[in-house]
Design an enzyme around this catalytic site. Sequence first.
Site, PDB file in Angstrom:
ATOM      1  N   THR A  13       0.816  -1.215   0.000  1.00  0.00           N
ATOM      2  CA  THR A  13       0.000   0.000   0.000  1.00  0.00           C
ATOM      3  C   THR A  13       0.852   1.268   0.000  1.00  0.00           C
ATOM      4  O   THR A  13       2.038   1.245   0.329  1.00  0.00           O
ATOM      5  CB  THR A  13      -0.952   0.025   1.217  1.00  0.00           C
ATOM      6  OG1 THR A  13      -0.188   0.032   2.417  1.00  0.00           O
ATOM      7  CG2 THR A  13      -1.866  -1.185   1.209  1.00  0.00           C
ATOM      8  N   ASP A  14       0.202   2.368  -0.333  1.00  0.00           N
ATOM      9  CA  ASP A  14       0.879   3.664  -0.334  1.00  0.00           C
ATOM     10  C   ASP A  14       0.430   4.484   0.871  1.00  0.00           C
ATOM     11  O   ASP A  14      -0.271   3.971   1.759  1.00  0.00           O
ATOM     12  CB  ASP A  14       0.624   4.405  -1.648  1.00  0.00           C
ATOM     13  CG  ASP A  14      -0.847   4.717  -1.900  1.00  0.00           C
ATOM     14  OD1 ASP A  14      -1.669   4.620  -0.958  1.00  0.00           O
ATOM     15  OD2 ASP A  14      -1.184   5.059  -3.048  1.00  0.00           O
ATOM     16  N   LEU A  15       0.800   5.730   0.913  1.00  0.00           N
ATOM     17  CA  LEU A  15       0.477   6.606   2.038  1.00  0.00           C
ATOM     18  C   LEU A  15      -1.025   6.740   2.264  1.00  0.00           C
ATOM     19  O   LEU A  15      -1.482   6.905   3.387  1.00  0.00           O
ATOM     20  CB  LEU A  15       1.102   7.987   1.803  1.00  0.00           C
ATOM     21  CG  LEU A  15       1.026   8.988   2.947  1.00  0.00           C
ATOM     22  CD1 LEU A  15       1.733   8.433   4.186  1.00  0.00           C
ATOM     23  CD2 LEU A  15       1.667  10.300   2.543  1.00  0.00           C
ATOM     24  N   ILE A  18      -3.986   2.548   0.119  1.00  0.00           N
ATOM     25  CA  ILE A  18      -4.502   1.710  -0.970  1.00  0.00           C
ATOM     26  C   ILE A  18      -3.314   1.067  -1.698  1.00  0.00           C
ATOM     27  O   ILE A  18      -2.175   1.510  -1.570  1.00  0.00           O
ATOM     28  CB  ILE A  18      -5.385   2.508  -1.949  1.00  0.00           C
ATOM     29  CG1 ILE A  18      -4.613   3.653  -2.596  1.00  0.00           C
ATOM     30  CG2 ILE A  18      -6.611   3.048  -1.234  1.00  0.00           C
ATOM     31  CD1 ILE A  18      -5.387   4.412  -3.650  1.00  0.00           C
TER      32      ILE A  18
END
Length: 129
Positions: A13-15, A18
């Site tokens: 996931t990213d910041l 997601i």
Amino acid sequence: MHLWPVRVYYEDTDLAGIVYYANYLKFIERARTEWIRELGIDQSRLKQESGAVFAVRRVEADYLAPAVFDDELSVTTRVVRITPARIELEQQVLRGDTVLFSALVTLACLGPDMRPRRLPGDLAQLMRS
């Protein structure tokens, strides 16, 4: 059609929490590798014996909905078309019945010189089954 399960880990996931867009490409790559393995094709042996390898020639991708940490997903792989030196696949990443990501992937068969070559032996027939 081949089905391969994948779970979303925190590292995917990213910041925003997601799945980072490039990780969908990793998911479908792993699914293709498992599909080929389940067909009984040992890619290392194929390379050693015939010099043939597969390389992604083209990817047309649509990001339709986000996946998030701990989602249980599945990746489907379906042969669309096989030519003497190329394989075209449709791959989708789903959460349940919801398609999150869809891609049309073209693989090229390359020889030891990294130039296009025909698929070795009965590989095309095996992939069509």
